[in-house]
Design a protein around this motif. Structure first.
Motif, PDB file in Angstrom:
ATOM      1  N   ALA A 290      24.792  45.873  39.198  1.00 23.72           N
ATOM      2  CA  ALA A 290      25.383  44.528  39.256  1.00 23.72           C
ATOM      3  C   ALA A 290      26.889  44.624  39.473  1.00 23.72           C
ATOM      4  N   SER A 291      27.541  45.566  38.798  1.00 21.20           N
ATOM      5  CA  SER A 291      28.990  45.747  38.969  1.00 21.20           C
ATOM      6  C   SER A 291      29.324  46.174  40.389  1.00 21.20           C
ATOM      7  N   ILE A 292      28.576  47.124  40.920  1.00 24.02           N
ATOM      8  CA  ILE A 292      28.808  47.592  42.291  1.00 24.02           C
ATOM      9  C   ILE A 292      28.624  46.442  43.272  1.00 24.02           C
ATOM     10  N   ASP A 293      27.565  45.673  43.094  1.00 22.77           N
ATOM     11  CA  ASP A 293      27.301  44.534  43.966  1.00 22.77           C
ATOM     12  C   ASP A 293      28.412  43.498  43.874  1.00 22.77           C
ATOM     13  N   MET A 294      28.871  43.217  42.670  1.00 26.01           N
ATOM     14  CA  MET A 294      29.921  42.226  42.460  1.00 26.01           C
ATOM     15  C   MET A 294      31.230  42.676  43.118  1.00 26.01           C
ATOM     16  N   VAL A 295      31.580  43.942  42.966  1.00 23.11           N
ATOM     17  CA  VAL A 295      32.805  44.474  43.559  1.00 23.11           C
ATOM     18  C   VAL A 295      32.738  44.354  45.083  1.00 23.11           C
ATOM     19  N   ARG A 296      31.603  44.689  45.656  1.00 14.81           N
ATOM     20  CA  ARG A 296      31.439  44.586  47.118  1.00 14.81           C
ATOM     21  C   ARG A 296      31.484  43.125  47.581  1.00 14.81           C
ATOM     22  N   ARG A 297      30.839  42.228  46.848  1.00 19.54           N
ATOM     23  CA  ARG A 297      30.827  40.812  47.228  1.00 19.54           C
ATOM     24  C   ARG A 297      32.214  40.181  47.147  1.00 19.54           C
ATOM     25  N   HIS A 298      33.085  40.738  46.335  1.00 15.85           N
ATOM     26  CA  HIS A 298      34.444  40.208  46.206  1.00 15.85           C
ATOM     27  C   HIS A 298      35.417  40.852  47.191  1.00 15.85           C
TER      28      HIS A 298
ATOM     29  N   PHE B  73      46.737  50.459  50.227  1.00 22.09           N
ATOM     30  CA  PHE B  73      46.232  49.084  50.263  1.00 22.09           C
ATOM     31  C   PHE B  73      44.795  49.027  49.743  1.00 22.09           C
ATOM     32  N   TRP B  74      43.947  49.973  50.172  1.00 25.17           N
ATOM     33  CA  TRP B  74      42.552  50.011  49.735  1.00 25.17           C
ATOM     34  C   TRP B  74      42.487  50.146  48.210  1.00 25.17           C
ATOM     35  N   LEU B  75      43.279  51.062  47.673  1.00 27.12           N
ATOM     36  CA  LEU B  75      43.253  51.298  46.227  1.00 27.12           C
ATOM     37  C   LEU B  75      43.769  50.086  45.459  1.00 27.12           C
ATOM     38  N   GLU B  76      44.851  49.486  45.923  1.00 29.97           N
ATOM     39  CA  GLU B  76      45.392  48.304  45.239  1.00 29.97           C
ATOM     40  C   GLU B  76      44.402  47.148  45.266  1.00 29.97           C
ATOM     41  N   LYS B  77      43.757  46.957  46.403  1.00 29.11           N
ATOM     42  CA  LYS B  77      42.766  45.889  46.516  1.00 29.11           C
ATOM     43  C   LYS B  77      41.600  46.149  45.569  1.00 29.11           C
ATOM     44  N   LEU B  78      41.143  47.393  45.515  1.00 29.10           N
ATOM     45  CA  LEU B  78      40.047  47.743  44.620  1.00 29.10           C
ATOM     46  C   LEU B  78      40.448  47.533  43.156  1.00 29.10           C
ATOM     47  N   GLN B  79      41.649  47.933  42.789  1.00 31.32           N
ATOM     48  CA  GLN B  79      42.119  47.739  41.416  1.00 31.32           C
ATOM     49  C   GLN B  79      42.127  46.249  41.062  1.00 31.32           C
ATOM     50  N   ARG B  80      42.610  45.443  41.980  1.00 30.36           N
ATOM     51  CA  ARG B  80      42.656  43.996  41.742  1.00 30.36           C
ATOM     52  C   ARG B  80      41.245  43.429  41.579  1.00 30.36           C
ATOM     53  N   ILE B  81      40.331  43.867  42.429  1.00 32.79           N
ATOM     54  CA  ILE B  81      38.964  43.349  42.379  1.00 32.79           C
ATOM     55  C   ILE B  81      38.271  43.731  41.078  1.00 32.79           C
ATOM     56  N   VAL B  82      38.383  45.000  40.657  1.00 30.15           N
ATOM     57  CA  VAL B  82      37.683  45.395  39.424  1.00 30.15           C
ATOM     58  C   VAL B  82      38.244  44.652  38.213  1.00 30.15           C
ATOM     59  N   GLU B  83      39.528  44.304  38.271  1.00 25.43           N
ATOM     60  CA  GLU B  83      40.107  43.484  37.202  1.00 25.43           C
ATOM     61  C   GLU B  83      39.555  42.057  37.269  1.00 25.43           C
ATOM     62  N   GLU B  84      39.561  41.482  38.465  1.00 20.63           N
ATOM     63  CA  GLU B  84      39.111  40.095  38.635  1.00 20.63           C
ATOM     64  C   GLU B  84      37.658  39.883  38.216  1.00 20.63           C
ATOM     65  N   VAL B  85      36.801  40.839  38.562  1.00 16.88           N
ATOM     66  CA  VAL B  85      35.379  40.676  38.231  1.00 16.88           C
ATOM     67  C   VAL B  85      35.048  41.225  36.847  1.00 16.88           C
TER      68      VAL B  85
ATOM     69  N   CYS C  16      35.037  44.257  35.746  1.00 20.14           N
ATOM     70  CA  CYS C  16      34.177  45.438  35.791  1.00 20.14           C
ATOM     71  C   CYS C  16      34.492  46.305  34.569  1.00 20.14           C
ATOM     72  N   PRO C  17      33.496  46.678  33.785  1.00 18.24           N
ATOM     73  CA  PRO C  17      33.750  47.496  32.597  1.00 18.24           C
ATOM     74  C   PRO C  17      34.448  48.814  32.970  1.00 18.24           C
TER      75      PRO C  17
ATOM     76  N   VAL D 102      34.928  53.852  38.032  1.00 24.28           N
ATOM     77  CA  VAL D 102      34.914  55.041  38.895  1.00 24.28           C
ATOM     78  C   VAL D 102      33.658  55.060  39.748  1.00 24.28           C
ATOM     79  N   THR D 103      32.522  54.762  39.156  1.00 25.44           N
ATOM     80  CA  THR D 103      31.267  54.744  39.911  1.00 25.44           C
ATOM     81  C   THR D 103      31.312  53.684  41.008  1.00 25.44           C
ATOM     82  N   CYS D 104      31.888  52.531  40.709  1.00 21.33           N
ATOM     83  CA  CYS D 104      32.034  51.489  41.731  1.00 21.33           C
ATOM     84  C   CYS D 104      32.923  51.981  42.870  1.00 21.33           C
ATOM     85  N   ALA D 105      34.029  52.621  42.524  1.00 24.15           N
ATOM     86  CA  ALA D 105      34.936  53.141  43.554  1.00 24.15           C
ATOM     87  C   ALA D 105      34.253  54.208  44.401  1.00 24.15           C
TER      88      ALA D 105
END
Length: 149
Positions: free
Chosen positions: A13-21, A39-51, A53-54, A59-62
């Protein structure tokens, strides 16, 4: 067994949510593109915070977004004997930057920060650029007051 299945379902669910965002895959095929990696890393950091993500799933999501040579690199990182069982998010960030965001790129950004002048920029544009570049010179940005001298 039920607990393991529950964890796997939550991770999926976390992986799916991160991708959908909007998190995108990272291939790491061009080592000269530090700006894209950053840019990729900053965007990913922002997304995992927004959703929300535990932390133990970040790390697994990344890693689920790493493709090609970037995934091959991560498999090499995993061979390190110094790794704990649960890899901290901060470790992933540190290793990713060490691999894909060159020292030269960080030095250029640091110099841009030191040489930044408002010139023809509006106050809002100047503040935006200052905030963006300040991460490359954290020792220079001690307080909010210093930032606006």
């Amino acid at each position: 067994m039920a607990r393991l299945l529950e964890r796997l379902t939550a991770l999926e669910a976390s992986i799916d949510m991160v991708r959908r965002h909007g998190a995108e895959e990272f291939h790491g095929s061009n080592m000269e593109e530090s700006d894209k990696a950053e840019f990729w890393l900053e965007k990913l950091q922002r997304i995992v915070e927004e959703v929300r993500c535990p932390p133990d799933q970040r790390v697994t999501c990344a890693v689920s977004l790493l493709q090609g040579s970037a995934y091959d690199w991560w498999k090499l990182v995993l061979r390190s004997p110094r790794l704990p069982n649960l890899i901290p998010w901060e470790f992933f960030i540190q290793e990713f930057r060490a691999k894909y965001v060159s020292d030269m790129y960080r030095e250029i950004k640091w110099k841009q920060f030191l040489n930044l002048k408002q010139m023809n920029l509006s106050v809002a544009e100047y503040e935006k650029e200052l905030s963006h570049l300040s991460k490359y010179a954290p020792e220079s940005v001690i307080t909010e007051a210093f930032r606006y001298r």
